[in-house]
Design an enzyme around this catalytic site. Structure first.
Site, PDB file in Angstrom:
ATOM      1  N   GLU A 268     -74.310   2.891 -51.994  1.00 24.68           N
ATOM      2  CA  GLU A 268     -73.091   2.698 -52.777  1.00 24.68           C
ATOM      3  C   GLU A 268     -73.250   3.335 -54.152  1.00 24.68           C
ATOM      4  OE1 GLU A 268     -70.393  -1.027 -54.520  1.00 24.68           O
ATOM      5  OE2 GLU A 268     -72.463  -1.360 -53.869  1.00 24.68           O
ATOM      6  N   LYS A 327     -62.988   1.576 -51.127  1.00 25.28           N
ATOM      7  CA  LYS A 327     -63.235   0.152 -50.914  1.00 25.28           C
ATOM      8  C   LYS A 327     -61.958  -0.653 -51.078  1.00 25.28           C
ATOM      9  CE  LYS A 327     -66.453  -3.528 -52.281  1.00 25.28           C
ATOM     10  NZ  LYS A 327     -67.541  -3.922 -53.210  1.00 25.28           N
ATOM     11  N   CYS A 379     -70.730  -2.586 -49.782  1.00 29.33           N
ATOM     12  CA  CYS A 379     -71.325  -3.772 -50.400  1.00 29.33           C
ATOM     13  C   CYS A 379     -70.740  -5.058 -49.834  1.00 29.33           C
ATOM     14  CB  CYS A 379     -71.164  -3.698 -51.916  1.00 29.33           C
ATOM     15  SG  CYS A 379     -72.187  -4.902 -52.811  1.00 29.33           S
TER      16      CYS A 379
END
Length: 527
Positions: A268, A327, A379
């Protein structure tokens, strides 16, 4: 009995609840003592017996304080060490967060004690497991959700993991809580019910072993070689203005060592600069080299929309073709600031770099990686099972990128890896997981680790990954099966309790309470 003695006796159930919550943490990674979870739940239920709803609430709350206080204390690290908060402020906010999250367990205790009007077996076998899991599920989505330390994760290496491809992590949680009720019955019930409890417990766990032998998905072609890279960039320097070149060089050197792979995954926000800033000097040449070598590269990078000024936590695929995922499920106070207009000066205390991301518009978590579609999560997103499963059936494997450096050398990276393993098992897909400082891993479709890079090590690791097709039962029914069963158990418990009360009113005879001396085994743990 003296007043002091009376107070000592009355506080014992509260201490029992607190202790059981604390011991439950040992069921999670890195300890992974999976049997202790069911035993701790049995002790928690014992603390609720003979309690009023008010007392049940506080005992449940203390259970939550024990579980979360020991299980997620690492939140302080991100606030204090990397959020630039004073230590006392970080500790205070962590304590307030734990106290708030513990309310879910407080209401669990309150509702169990409020509704438990049926025969001696209704509470531990119907109401307690059903209510526990419903509140666990509620905690997973209310106010954006905090689905950490769900009970089912403790079983990733145990027999009950066999149920995960059918009912998901919440279904496994339900069976752990039910197992706790059966263990309580083994201690507290008379001989014949005790024998039935033992048989029921054994049947549940043995069936789990059998289910672990089932192949729920099938190969969708030849295997390919995947590598995960972990440059181990300290969080304290990751966002420094002059760190970009050094970080890029570290990943390029690791990439050169793994060009024989078919897929290379960076973590990430592996590159701390926006995509448009590094496209010409870095991304374009890297994509050309990847195309020449026949390798796909997936890397985490922030993406700025210059037209709107919004920026996103992105995952970029380059090589055979280019694709981008942004995301969708952001971390409150880490990637965006909720209630900014109401919190006022409190927001200014959070000096977290890149803490104003926008939510991605992708309808589903899919990324084109060369000729294959991957189900992707960035994540925290992999903690939400209902979001990861949206990539199926098209996704042939899963990718997760993360940066757990925010939480230092704590329980968090181990717990997060455990969550990723559960997602692979639920969905019947391999997962390729790259993190900044660890723990990076390649996980098979049964949730087993087949290659890892330990924490705080700069290295890469490669393994064979099989693209898979087909759907597990969980991928079809999702969380509806587990939550439906939990609700059905609660309703059944209520109906049985109502029938029992009806019989009392009809014949004037009252059945003995759960802790009645007519059940002498109850004296063992009765306070």
């Amino acid at each position: 009995m003296s007043l002091l003695s009376s107070r000592s006796v009355s506080i014992l159930p509260t201490l029992l609840a607190l202790s059981s919550g604390s011991l439950t943490v040992l069921g999670f990674a890195p300890f992974s003592w999976f049997p202790i979870a069911a035993m701790a739940l049995a002790v928690f239920y014992q603390s609720l017996t003979d309690a009023s709803p008010r007392a049940g609430f506080w005992r449940g709350w203390w259970f939550g304080v024990g579980l979360l206080g020991f299980g997620v204390f690492w939140i302080r690290i991100s606030l204090n060490e990397f959020g630039n908060m004073d230590a006392w402020v970080a500790h205070l906010l962590m304590a307030l967060f734990i106290a708030a999250m513990a309310l879910y367990y407080g209401f669990t205790g309150w509702l169990v004690c409020k509704l438990n009007k049926g025969p001696y077996w209704v509470g531990p076998l119907l109401l307690f497991p059903g209510i526990y899991v419903c509140f666990e599920w509620l905690r997973g989505w209310l106010f954006t959700g905090f689905p950490w330390l769900n009970l089912g994760y403790t079983q990733i290496d145990g027999p009950l993991a066999g149920y995960a491809p059918i009912a998901g992590v919440y279904g496994v949680s339900l069976l752990v809580a039910l197992s706790g009720g059966l263990l309580w019955g083994l201690v507290q019930w008379p001989p014949r019910p005790r024998m039935a409890a033992g048989i029921g417990f054994g049947a549940i766990w043995l069936a789990g072993v059998g289910l672990q032998q089932v192949n729920w998905t099938q190969p969708a072609g030849a295997s390919f070689r995947a590598s995960v890279l972990q440059a181990n960039i300290p969080q304290s320097v990751k966002w420094a203005p002059d760190a970009g070149v050094t970080i890029a060089q570290a990943y390029l050197e690791l990439t050169k060592d793994h060009l024989a792979s078919d897929l290379i995954v960076w973590p990430e926000t592996a590159l701390p600069d926006f995509l448009d800033q590094v496209r010409d000097p870095l991304i374009t040449p890297l994509a050309e080299r990847a195309h020449e070598e026949g390798v796909e590269i997936v890397l985490g990078i922030p993406v700025m929309d210059r037209a709107t000024g919004r920026y996103y936590n992105g995952l970029l695929s380059i090589g055979g073709r280019e694709d981008l995922y942004a995301k969708r499920h952001l971390v409150p106070f880490g990637e965006f600031m909720p209630f900014r207009q109401w919190l006022g000066p409190l927001v200014e205390m959070f000096e977290v770099p890149m803490s104003d991301f926008s939510r991605g518009a992708n309808l589903r978590p899919l990324l084109q990686v060369g000729p294959r579609l991957a189900g992707v999560s960035i994540c925290y997103e992999d903690a939400f099972p209902n979001e990861v499963v949206q990539a199926l059936p098209e996704a042939q494997f899963l990718i997760n990128v993360s940066n757990d450096a925010w939480f230092g050398d704590s329980l968090a990276p181990h717990q997060h890896l455990e969550i990723a393993r559960m997602r692979a098992l639920e969905n019947g897909r391999f997962m390729v997981r790259a993190t900044n400082t660890g723990i990076s891993a390649i996980i098979d479709d049964r949730g087993r680790l087949i290659a890892t890079v330990p924490s705080f090590v700069r290295a890469g690791v490669a393994a064979e990954v099989w693209p898979l097709q087909g759907l597990t039962p969980y991928a079809i029914v999702r969380n509806w099966l587990a939550i439906g069963l939990a609700l059905a158990m609660i309703v059944a418990g209520l109906l049985i309790g109502m029938l029992r009360l009806g019989r009392k009113d009809g014949d004037g005879e009252q059945a003995p309470p759960v802790s009645s001396p007519r059940h002498p085994a109850h004296a063992i743990l009765k306070f």
